[in-house]
Design a protein around this motif. Structure first.
Motif, PDB file in Angstrom:
ATOM      1  N   ALA A 113       0.976  -1.227   0.021  1.00 52.57           N
ATOM      2  CA  ALA A 113       0.067   0.135   0.352  1.00 52.57           C
ATOM      3  C   ALA A 113       0.246   1.151   0.023  1.00 52.57           C
ATOM      4  O   ALA A 113       0.600   1.987  -1.030  1.00 52.57           O
ATOM      5  N   PHE A 114       2.235   1.420   0.955  1.00 49.61           N
ATOM      6  CA  PHE A 114       2.632   2.532   1.114  1.00 49.61           C
ATOM      7  C   PHE A 114       3.539   2.583  -0.405  1.00 49.61           C
ATOM      8  O   PHE A 114       3.636   4.150  -1.497  1.00 49.61           O
ATOM      9  N   THR A 115       4.206   1.550  -1.307  1.00 49.25           N
ATOM     10  CA  THR A 115       5.000   1.575  -2.707  1.00 49.25           C
ATOM     11  C   THR A 115       3.354   2.412  -3.639  1.00 49.25           C
ATOM     12  O   THR A 115       4.071   3.369  -4.068  1.00 49.25           O
ATOM     13  N   GLY A 116       2.249   1.611  -3.367  1.00 50.31           N
ATOM     14  CA  GLY A 116       1.211   2.176  -4.145  1.00 50.31           C
ATOM     15  C   GLY A 116       1.054   3.543  -4.849  1.00 50.31           C
ATOM     16  O   GLY A 116       0.975   4.172  -5.395  1.00 50.31           O
ATOM     17  N   ASN A 117       0.690   4.237  -3.046  1.00 55.98           N
ATOM     18  CA  ASN A 117       0.733   5.368  -2.751  1.00 55.98           C
ATOM     19  C   ASN A 117       1.870   6.345  -3.222  1.00 55.98           C
ATOM     20  O   ASN A 117       1.489   7.728  -3.426  1.00 55.98           O
ATOM     21  N   VAL A 118       3.653   6.160  -3.309  1.00 59.28           N
ATOM     22  CA  VAL A 118       4.684   6.899  -3.669  1.00 59.28           C
ATOM     23  C   VAL A 118       3.987   7.171  -4.839  1.00 59.28           C
ATOM     24  O   VAL A 118       4.273   8.368  -5.674  1.00 59.28           O
ATOM     25  N   ILE A 119       4.287   6.180  -5.905  1.00 60.72           N
ATOM     26  CA  ILE A 119       3.974   5.823  -7.484  1.00 60.72           C
ATOM     27  C   ILE A 119       3.082   6.876  -7.213  1.00 60.72           C
ATOM     28  O   ILE A 119       2.719   7.108  -8.397  1.00 60.72           O
ATOM     29  N   TYR A 143      -5.150   3.154  -1.441  1.00 61.08           N
ATOM     30  CA  TYR A 143      -5.275   3.696  -0.332  1.00 61.08           C
ATOM     31  C   TYR A 143      -6.935   4.888  -0.010  1.00 61.08           C
ATOM     32  O   TYR A 143      -7.219   5.482   0.936  1.00 61.08           O
ATOM     33  N   LEU A 144      -8.397   4.593  -0.915  1.00 59.76           N
ATOM     34  CA  LEU A 144      -9.343   4.426  -0.514  1.00 59.76           C
ATOM     35  C   LEU A 144      -9.281   3.841   0.740  1.00 59.76           C
ATOM     36  O   LEU A 144      -9.658   5.147   2.132  1.00 59.76           O
ATOM     37  N   PRO A 169       5.159   8.422 -16.039  1.00 60.12           N
ATOM     38  CA  PRO A 169       3.979   8.657 -14.759  1.00 60.12           C
ATOM     39  C   PRO A 169       3.058   7.181 -15.476  1.00 60.12           C
ATOM     40  O   PRO A 169       2.865   6.480 -14.297  1.00 60.12           O
ATOM     41  N   MET A 170       2.837   7.307 -16.640  1.00 53.79           N
ATOM     42  CA  MET A 170       1.694   5.907 -16.935  1.00 53.79           C
ATOM     43  C   MET A 170       2.466   4.929 -16.920  1.00 53.79           C
ATOM     44  O   MET A 170       1.914   3.939 -16.436  1.00 53.79           O
ATOM     45  N   ARG A 171       4.073   4.751 -17.468  1.00 51.05           N
ATOM     46  CA  ARG A 171       4.673   3.460 -17.233  1.00 51.05           C
ATOM     47  C   ARG A 171       4.578   2.653 -15.430  1.00 51.05           C
ATOM     48  O   ARG A 171       4.902   1.982 -14.869  1.00 51.05           O
ATOM     49  N   ALA A 172       4.865   3.984 -14.915  1.00 53.98           N
ATOM     50  CA  ALA A 172       4.817   3.466 -13.502  1.00 53.98           C
ATOM     51  C   ALA A 172       3.473   3.512 -13.210  1.00 53.98           C
ATOM     52  O   ALA A 172       3.755   2.200 -12.234  1.00 53.98           O
ATOM     53  N   LEU A 173       2.565   3.642 -13.781  1.00 55.06           N
ATOM     54  CA  LEU A 173       0.926   3.415 -12.940  1.00 55.06           C
ATOM     55  C   LEU A 173       0.781   2.131 -13.135  1.00 55.06           C
ATOM     56  O   LEU A 173      -0.397   1.468 -12.171  1.00 55.06           O
ATOM     57  N   VAL A 174       1.314   0.908 -14.564  1.00 59.27           N
ATOM     58  CA  VAL A 174       1.131   0.155 -14.630  1.00 59.27           C
ATOM     59  C   VAL A 174       1.765  -0.617 -13.483  1.00 59.27           C
ATOM     60  O   VAL A 174       1.279  -1.214 -12.803  1.00 59.27           O
ATOM     61  N   TRP A 175       2.895  -0.873 -12.820  1.00 57.80           N
ATOM     62  CA  TRP A 175       3.102  -1.053 -11.750  1.00 57.80           C
ATOM     63  C   TRP A 175       2.631  -0.673 -10.550  1.00 57.80           C
ATOM     64  O   TRP A 175       2.593  -1.124  -9.759  1.00 57.80           O
ATOM     65  N   SER A 176       2.171   0.821 -10.234  1.00 57.57           N
ATOM     66  CA  SER A 176       1.561   0.964  -9.033  1.00 57.57           C
ATOM     67  C   SER A 176       0.208  -0.156  -9.101  1.00 57.57           C
ATOM     68  O   SER A 176      -0.393  -0.503  -8.358  1.00 57.57           O
ATOM     69  N   GLN A 185      -0.839  -2.473  -6.313  1.00 54.94           N
ATOM     70  CA  GLN A 185      -1.756  -2.672  -6.012  1.00 54.94           C
ATOM     71  C   GLN A 185      -3.156  -3.898  -5.761  1.00 54.94           C
ATOM     72  O   GLN A 185      -3.671  -4.515  -5.567  1.00 54.94           O
ATOM     73  N   GLY A 186      -3.179  -3.964  -7.195  1.00 56.37           N
ATOM     74  CA  GLY A 186      -3.376  -5.547  -7.967  1.00 56.37           C
ATOM     75  C   GLY A 186      -3.336  -6.744  -7.535  1.00 56.37           C
ATOM     76  O   GLY A 186      -4.868  -7.709  -6.718  1.00 56.37           O
ATOM     77  N   PHE A 187      -2.495  -6.493  -6.642  1.00 60.24           N
ATOM     78  CA  PHE A 187      -2.298  -7.574  -5.628  1.00 60.24           C
ATOM     79  C   PHE A 187      -2.533  -7.016  -4.201  1.00 60.24           C
ATOM     80  O   PHE A 187      -2.087  -8.581  -2.872  1.00 60.24           O
ATOM     81  N   SER A 188      -2.280  -6.393  -3.990  1.00 61.77           N
ATOM     82  CA  SER A 188      -2.586  -5.811  -2.640  1.00 61.77           C
ATOM     83  C   SER A 188      -3.333  -5.613  -2.081  1.00 61.77           C
ATOM     84  O   SER A 188      -4.305  -6.239  -0.759  1.00 61.77           O
ATOM     85  N   VAL A 189      -4.728  -5.258  -3.102  1.00 62.26           N
ATOM     86  CA  VAL A 189      -6.096  -5.283  -2.797  1.00 62.26           C
ATOM     87  C   VAL A 189      -6.159  -6.404  -1.978  1.00 62.26           C
ATOM     88  O   VAL A 189      -7.818  -6.267  -0.989  1.00 62.26           O
ATOM     89  N   PRO A 190      -6.667  -7.720  -2.524  1.00 62.01           N
ATOM     90  CA  PRO A 190      -7.751  -8.318  -2.373  1.00 62.01           C
ATOM     91  C   PRO A 190      -6.881  -9.301  -1.620  1.00 62.01           C
ATOM     92  O   PRO A 190      -8.478  -9.062  -0.572  1.00 62.01           O
ATOM     93  N   PRO A 191      -6.672  -9.419  -0.665  1.00 63.51           N
ATOM     94  CA  PRO A 191      -6.192  -9.194   1.284  1.00 63.51           C
ATOM     95  C   PRO A 191      -6.499  -8.696   1.265  1.00 63.51           C
ATOM     96  O   PRO A 191      -6.583  -8.692   2.652  1.00 63.51           O
TER      97      PRO A 191
END
Length: 434
Positions: free
Chosen positions: A106-112, A214-215, A369-376, A380-386
């Motif tokens: 979550a922290f990494t996703g927020n930074v990106i 982050y929501l 920004p757009m490439r980083a958003l893919v990684w974000s 997030q895709g792997f942190s949100v479900p759990p």
């Protein structure tokens, strides 16, 4: 529905005061969360979907609305009833090997996301004023950080509410596009689904963007901040909620998510009726979508689209930097609040400043920004479900929630949404493999 309130909690509410509704409070934390959900990176995702698939993709808005509502409601309810923010609750309930991977994700996703949104502000404002993007990014970051450190929570909340109004620019842009009403109705109520990688990727992106981690952290912590603002400074004073408080929370969240979903809908509508109709189907950012609108819908549409990006960017960036600070301090078992002065919460405000500096550096170092958003999105895709899974387990745990465990409808929507996010992640992996 939730069970009757235990008497001791009701007595504590009488002593500390219960929330007064009021128009502005009714349009409070939920609207701020909803507006932050439509951040510049999300605008880019929705604009890309509208450009690529046109009005036929409008059905995604009503489909994701109940999911948006339930995940934000259970996070709000957790903060309100348990009296602590999301990751403080996870730390209390689960072992560290469960806590830290989710905190780091979550922290990494927020930074990106913060970096990408600062880049989005720079690119959109550059369309309106001839100032280099790096200068805009640095200036915007400095202004945002100053408000966070020097301003009060009440001031930030008032500013956020006014900035949320910038999103209505997309309603105006959609009206100026003059879409065909029949096609709009068909696209809204008759889903047209394809099972190719391109289409599934956009669906996964829209779901992931609408349900970003982050929501949840922001909403749960804002419930705590609101309680502190009512004079409930200890966890014991905050723990529990009355029927009236939970009704107000449901209303607040519903209004906020309806607002967010409406903007999602009109972004797809405006780009679908213009860019897709003109054969311009490849859009990679909100700023690019704004620039592309001018020859199709006139300069006013471009200005409206760009101003919407800038306005909501100034709202979303602090939501992400503050959210990252909440994640970090709660992961360490420390307290942090916007009601505290910087000298009283050095780690919390230091984390806000550090995340802001990191976000600026990512832009200055040639970060895409757009490439980083893919990684974000991947993170997030792997942190949100759990994280959703843990939220549902905690809000059904009587040891944490007492009699305020989820009712049947909340559970049905919540578990279905959890299953959808796991399925969306699996689909994303499948698109990579295939």
């Amino acid at each position: 529905m939730d069970q009757p309130l235990p008497e001791p909690v009701a007595e504590r509410r009488e002593r500390t005061g219960e929330r007064k509704p009021g128009l502005l409070r009714a349009l409070g934390t939920g609207v701020i969360t909803g507006a932050a959900d439509d951040d510049p990176s999300a605008i880019g995702t929705y604009a890309s979907a509208g450009a690529k698939f046109g009005l036929a993709f409008l059905w995604i808005a009503p489909v994701v609305l109940p999911m948006m509502y339930v995940v934000v409601y259970v996070s709000a309810k957790l903060g309100q009833v348990y009296g602590k923010g999301l990751f403080a609750a996870v730390r209390d309930r689960y072992p560290r090997w469960v806590l830290w991977p989710i905190v780091i994700g979550a922290f990494t996703g927020n930074v990106i996301e913060a970096a990408a949104n600062l880049g989005g502000i720079g690119a959109a404002l550059n369309l309106l004023v001839p100032v280099p993007v790096p200068v805009i990014v640095g200036g915007a970051a400095a202004l945002i950080l100053a408000f966070q450190i020097l301003g009060s929570y009440a001031l930030l909340r008032r500013i956020f509410r006014w900035l949320a109004l910038a999103l209505f620019a997309y309603v105006a842009a959609a009206v100026m596009a003059r879409p065909d009403p029949v096609e709009v109705l068909r696209g809204t109520f008759v889903p047209r689904i394809r099972f190719d990688a391109e289409f599934l990727s956009i669906i996964v992106a829209c779901i992931g963007t609408s349900l970003s981690a982050y929501l949840y952290t922001w909403q749960s912590n804002q419930e705590v901040e609101e309680e502190i603002g009512q004079g409930r400074v200890t966890v014991r004073q905050r723990r529990g909620a009355t029927d009236g408080e939970l009704r107000k929370t449901r209303r607040d969240v519903l209004v906020g998510m309806l607002f967010s979903n409406l903007i999602l809908y009109f972004i797809i509508l405006s780009t679908g009726a213009t860019l897709h109709a003109a054969g311009q189907t490849e859009i990679e950012s909100a700023a690019q979508a704004a620039a592309a609108l001018e020859p199709l819908a006139g300069p006013a549409a471009t200005v409206l689209f760009a101003l919407g990006v800038v306005g909501v960017g100034f709202l979303a960036v602090p939501v992400m930097t503050i959210g990252a600070a909440y994640d970090l301090v709660q992961g360490f078992g420390r307290e942090g609040s916007l009601h505290a002065r910087p000298s009283e919460a050095k780690l919390f405000y230091g984390a806000i400043a550090g995340v802001t500096v990191l976000a600026v550096l990512l832009n200055l170092l040639g970060f895409n920004p757009m490439r980083a958003l893919v990684w974000s999105g991947i993170v997030q895709g792997f942190s949100v479900p759990p994280l959703l899974l843990l939220m549902m387990l905690m809000t059904n745990d009587r040891g944490m929630m007492g009699d305020r465990v989820n009712g049947p409808l909340t559970n049905a929507l919540g578990w279905a949404t959890t299953a959808v996010t796991f399925a969306a992640t699996a689909c994303l992996v499948a698109t990579w493999v295939l």
